[in-house]
Structure formats: structure tokens, C-alpha cells
Design a protein around this motif. Structure first.
Motif, PDB file in Angstrom:
ATOM      1  N   ASN A  27       1.690  16.300  -9.742  1.00  0.00           N
ATOM      2  CA  ASN A  27       0.879  15.281 -10.419  1.00  0.00           C
ATOM      3  C   ASN A  27       1.471  13.888 -10.262  1.00  0.00           C
ATOM      4  OD1 ASN A  27      -1.544  16.242 -11.872  1.00  0.00           O
ATOM      5  ND2 ASN A  27      -0.080  17.703 -12.722  1.00  0.00           N
ATOM      6  N   GLU A  28       2.773  13.753 -10.472  1.00  0.00           N
ATOM      7  CA  GLU A  28       3.439  12.458 -10.327  1.00  0.00           C
ATOM      8  C   GLU A  28       3.335  11.946  -8.896  1.00  0.00           C
ATOM      9  OE1 GLU A  28       7.415  11.961 -12.339  1.00  0.00           O
ATOM     10  OE2 GLU A  28       7.114  14.130 -12.561  1.00  0.00           O
ATOM     11  N   LEU A  29       3.533  12.842  -7.957  1.00  0.00           N
ATOM     12  CA  LEU A  29       3.505  12.459  -6.548  1.00  0.00           C
ATOM     13  C   LEU A  29       2.132  11.924  -6.147  1.00  0.00           C
ATOM     14  CD1 LEU A  29       5.080  12.407  -3.887  1.00  0.00           C
ATOM     15  CD2 LEU A  29       4.324  14.763  -3.510  1.00  0.00           C
ATOM     16  N   VAL A  30       1.080  12.622  -6.527  1.00  0.00           N
ATOM     17  CA  VAL A  30      -0.272  12.192  -6.173  1.00  0.00           C
ATOM     18  C   VAL A  30      -0.629  10.909  -6.920  1.00  0.00           C
ATOM     19  CG1 VAL A  30      -2.699  12.830  -6.261  1.00  0.00           C
ATOM     20  CG2 VAL A  30      -1.003  14.520  -5.555  1.00  0.00           C
ATOM     21  N   ALA A  31      -0.282  10.806  -8.191  1.00  0.00           N
ATOM     22  CA  ALA A  31      -0.592   9.608  -8.976  1.00  0.00           C
ATOM     23  C   ALA A  31       0.124   8.372  -8.430  1.00  0.00           C
ATOM     24  CB  ALA A  31      -0.236   9.840 -10.441  1.00  0.00           C
ATOM     25  N   TRP A  32       1.251   8.560  -7.773  1.00  0.00           N
ATOM     26  CA  TRP A  32       1.998   7.444  -7.171  1.00  0.00           C
ATOM     27  C   TRP A  32       1.196   6.755  -6.071  1.00  0.00           C
ATOM     28  CZ3 TRP A  32       3.366   7.322  -1.994  1.00  0.00           C
ATOM     29  CH2 TRP A  32       4.204   6.275  -1.604  1.00  0.00           C
ATOM     30  N   ALA A  33       0.372   7.500  -5.351  1.00  0.00           N
ATOM     31  CA  ALA A  33      -0.266   7.008  -4.127  1.00  0.00           C
ATOM     32  C   ALA A  33      -1.472   6.113  -4.397  1.00  0.00           C
ATOM     33  CB  ALA A  33      -0.705   8.195  -3.268  1.00  0.00           C
ATOM     34  N   ASP A  34      -1.690   5.174  -3.479  1.00  0.00           N
ATOM     35  CA  ASP A  34      -2.933   4.404  -3.445  1.00  0.00           C
ATOM     36  C   ASP A  34      -3.994   5.147  -2.634  1.00  0.00           C
ATOM     37  OD1 ASP A  34      -1.958   2.185  -4.937  1.00  0.00           O
ATOM     38  OD2 ASP A  34      -1.011   1.385  -3.126  1.00  0.00           O
ATOM     39  N   ILE A  35      -3.551   5.907  -1.645  1.00  0.00           N
ATOM     40  CA  ILE A  35      -4.432   6.719  -0.812  1.00  0.00           C
ATOM     41  C   ILE A  35      -3.693   8.009  -0.464  1.00  0.00           C
ATOM     42  CG2 ILE A  35      -5.696   6.910   1.381  1.00  0.00           C
ATOM     43  CD1 ILE A  35      -5.831   3.877   1.461  1.00  0.00           C
ATOM     44  N   MET A  53       0.854  -1.175   0.000  1.00  0.00           N
ATOM     45  CA  MET A  53       0.000   0.000   0.000  1.00  0.00           C
ATOM     46  C   MET A  53       0.896   1.232   0.000  1.00  0.00           C
ATOM     47  SD  MET A  53      -3.220   1.339   0.446  1.00  0.00           S
ATOM     48  CE  MET A  53      -4.049  -0.183   0.672  1.00  0.00           C
ATOM     49  N   LYS A  54       0.615   2.165  -0.899  1.00  0.00           N
ATOM     50  CA  LYS A  54       1.385   3.405  -1.018  1.00  0.00           C
ATOM     51  C   LYS A  54       0.545   4.554  -0.463  1.00  0.00           C
ATOM     52  CE  LYS A  54       1.916   2.617  -5.341  1.00  0.00           C
ATOM     53  NZ  LYS A  54       2.246   2.656  -6.768  1.00  0.00           N
ATOM     54  N   LEU A  55       1.037   5.175   0.601  1.00  0.00           N
ATOM     55  CA  LEU A  55       0.308   6.230   1.297  1.00  0.00           C
ATOM     56  C   LEU A  55       1.038   7.557   1.156  1.00  0.00           C
ATOM     57  CD1 LEU A  55      -0.346   4.286   4.625  1.00  0.00           C
ATOM     58  CD2 LEU A  55      -1.861   4.454   2.639  1.00  0.00           C
ATOM     59  N   LEU A  56       0.307   8.561   0.701  1.00  0.00           N
ATOM     60  CA  LEU A  56       0.850   9.920   0.649  1.00  0.00           C
ATOM     61  C   LEU A  56       0.135  10.734   1.713  1.00  0.00           C
ATOM     62  CD1 LEU A  56       2.560  12.187  -0.601  1.00  0.00           C
ATOM     63  CD2 LEU A  56       0.651  12.587  -2.203  1.00  0.00           C
ATOM     64  N   HIS A  57       0.877  11.179   2.706  1.00  0.00           N
ATOM     65  CA  HIS A  57       0.351  12.037   3.765  1.00  0.00           C
ATOM     66  C   HIS A  57       0.650  13.483   3.397  1.00  0.00           C
ATOM     67  CE1 HIS A  57      -0.542   8.973   6.892  1.00  0.00           C
ATOM     68  NE2 HIS A  57       0.339   8.267   6.195  1.00  0.00           N
ATOM     69  N   VAL A  58      -0.373  14.329   3.455  1.00  0.00           N
ATOM     70  CA  VAL A  58      -0.216  15.755   3.175  1.00  0.00           C
ATOM     71  C   VAL A  58      -0.448  16.465   4.493  1.00  0.00           C
ATOM     72  CG1 VAL A  58      -0.953  17.692   1.755  1.00  0.00           C
ATOM     73  CG2 VAL A  58      -1.137  15.353   0.855  1.00  0.00           C
ATOM     74  N   ALA A  59       0.598  17.103   5.013  1.00  0.00           N
ATOM     75  CA  ALA A  59       0.546  17.614   6.380  1.00  0.00           C
ATOM     76  C   ALA A  59       1.147  19.010   6.480  1.00  0.00           C
ATOM     77  CB  ALA A  59       1.300  16.667   7.310  1.00  0.00           C
ATOM     78  N   PRO A  60       0.482  19.895   7.216  1.00  0.00           N
ATOM     79  CA  PRO A  60       0.970  21.275   7.342  1.00  0.00           C
ATOM     80  C   PRO A  60       2.036  21.416   8.423  1.00  0.00           C
ATOM     81  CG  PRO A  60      -1.055  21.071   8.540  1.00  0.00           C
ATOM     82  CD  PRO A  60      -0.793  19.729   7.915  1.00  0.00           C
ATOM     83  N   ILE A  61       3.101  20.662   8.269  1.00  0.00           N
ATOM     84  CA  ILE A  61       4.160  20.748   9.275  1.00  0.00           C
ATOM     85  C   ILE A  61       5.415  21.314   8.621  1.00  0.00           C
ATOM     86  CG2 ILE A  61       3.211  18.804  10.571  1.00  0.00           C
ATOM     87  CD1 ILE A  61       5.546  17.127   9.601  1.00  0.00           C
ATOM     88  N   ASP A  62       6.314  21.728   9.491  1.00  0.00           N
ATOM     89  CA  ASP A  62       7.638  22.107   9.026  1.00  0.00           C
ATOM     90  C   ASP A  62       8.635  21.418   9.944  1.00  0.00           C
ATOM     91  OD1 ASP A  62       7.758  23.712  11.357  1.00  0.00           O
ATOM     92  OD2 ASP A  62       6.991  25.436  10.258  1.00  0.00           O
ATOM     93  N   GLY A  63       9.877  21.672   9.742  1.00  0.00           N
ATOM     94  CA  GLY A  63      10.911  20.978  10.492  1.00  0.00           C
ATOM     95  C   GLY A  63      11.040  21.402  11.935  1.00  0.00           C
ATOM     96  N   ARG A  64      10.466  22.543  12.289  1.00  0.00           N
ATOM     97  CA  ARG A  64      10.526  22.979  13.679  1.00  0.00           C
ATOM     98  C   ARG A  64       9.540  22.154  14.479  1.00  0.00           C
ATOM     99  NH1 ARG A  64       8.694  28.656  13.047  1.00  0.00           N
ATOM    100  NH2 ARG A  64       7.706  27.704  11.256  1.00  0.00           N
ATOM    101  N   LEU A  65      10.009  21.529  15.518  1.00  0.00           N
ATOM    102  CA  LEU A  65       9.165  20.608  16.266  1.00  0.00           C
ATOM    103  C   LEU A  65       8.421  21.317  17.392  1.00  0.00           C
ATOM    104  CD1 LEU A  65      11.547  17.531  16.363  1.00  0.00           C
ATOM    105  CD2 LEU A  65       9.587  17.923  14.872  1.00  0.00           C
ATOM    106  N   GLY A  66       7.739  22.405  17.077  1.00  0.00           N
ATOM    107  CA  GLY A  66       7.040  23.167  18.093  1.00  0.00           C
ATOM    108  C   GLY A  66       5.570  22.833  18.220  1.00  0.00           C
TER     109      GLY A  66
END
Length: 159
Positions: free
Chosen positions: A69-77, A1-14
Motif C-alpha cells: 500500500n505504501e509503495l503504490v501510494a508513493w507513486a504518481d504513476i 515525477m515518481k514512477l513505480l514500474h511493476v515488472a515480471p523480471i528477476d535477477g537472471r538476465l535471460g
């Protein structure tokens, strides 16, 4: 299963998202899923505890990264974390075009009480962007029973 998570994070762990989402992806990777994160935050600082690829929104289109487009097409979900982020609408449109199922993990953002905060902004956000994402998603993933109970007005399948 290929999962693409789209998350509003950045590298700062705050924020809590910057801890919980990478931990979730690491666990899914260990369980055998292929995972990638599309970080929609603005500050591409390195996340050092990630055992999976991270694509920063700000770097999309560079020679060394996939295009959206490539990134989203790669995912199963495609799994969206958080709500009311216009960039997520853009990703959702591409996912729908490629017939990639979508799940929203709103983390409280779809609750009736959350809708009362900045209601005018959310009214326009719903009509311009967010209603499309919600109506296009296969399911909503609530993290608590209270979150699910407070979000039933969206009338979407959930778990």
C-alpha cells in the motif's frame, strides 16, 4: 515525477525484459524522474546495473521494505510491464483505491495473435483479472505500430 514500474523480471538476465526494463528505468532516473521497480518475478537475484530502488515481491512486508500500500501510494504513476500476471491485478486494485493513474506496457501480450495462445486460460484471466486492469488504466503504451494495430480491440487510449 515518481514512477513505480511493476515488472515480471528477476535477477537472471535471460530474458529481454531483464535488459530493457532496467535500462528504461536508468534513463528515466537520469532524466530527473524518481523511479522504483517492484519486481514481480520469483527469483530475487541482484540486478547490479540499477541506479534506483528495487523492491522484490517476495520481500514485501519484511521489516526493511515498504508494504505494498505504501509503495503504490508513493507513486504518481504505476506502469505495468507485460500482461496476465495475477499479482499485477493486486497492485492495480491498490492503485485504483489510491487514485494513482496506471499505464500498461503489454509488450505484445494484448495483441489478437497473443490472445489465441492458451485462449481458455486467457478467457478466464481476462474475466477474473486483466479486464479490470485494462479498464482502470489511463493509457496503454505500445512499443510498435504493429502492436498497437493488433491490440485495438481493447478500445483504450494509447501512445
Amino acid at each position: 515525477m515518481k514512477l513505480l514500474h511493476v515488472a515480471p523480471i528477476d535477477g537472471r538476465l535471460g530474458s529481454g525484459l531483464s535488459y530493457s526494463i532496467p535500462a528504461l528505468l536508468n534513463a528515466q532516473q537520469k532524466a530527473g524522474a524518481l523511479v522504483k521497480m517492484l519486481a514481480s518475478g520469483l527469483d530475487p537475484e541482484p540486478i547490479t546495473n540499477a541506479d534506483y530502488p528495487i523492491i522484490w515481491k517476495i520481500n514485501l512486508g519484511d521489516n526493511d521494505t515498504l508494504d505494498l500500500n505504501e509503495l503504490v501510494a508513493w507513486a504518481d504513476i504505476v506502469i505495468f510491464h507485460s500482461t496476465y500476471i495475477p499479482f499485477h491485478w493486486k497492485v492495480a486494485r491498490i492503485a485504483k483505491r489510491h487514485r494513482v493513474p496506471m499505464v500498461i506496457t503489454p509488450r505484445g501480450g494484448m495483441n489478437v495473435c497473443a490472445g489465441r495462445i492458451k485462449p481458455l486460460k486467457k478467457f478466464f484471466g481476462n474475466h477474473l483479472f486483466f479486464n479490470f486492469i485494462v479498464s482502470s488504466c489511463s493509457a496503454v503504451h505500445y512499443l510498435t505500430e504493429n502492436e498497437a494495430a493488433g491490440s485495438q480491440h481493447w478500445k483504450r487510449p494509447f501512445f
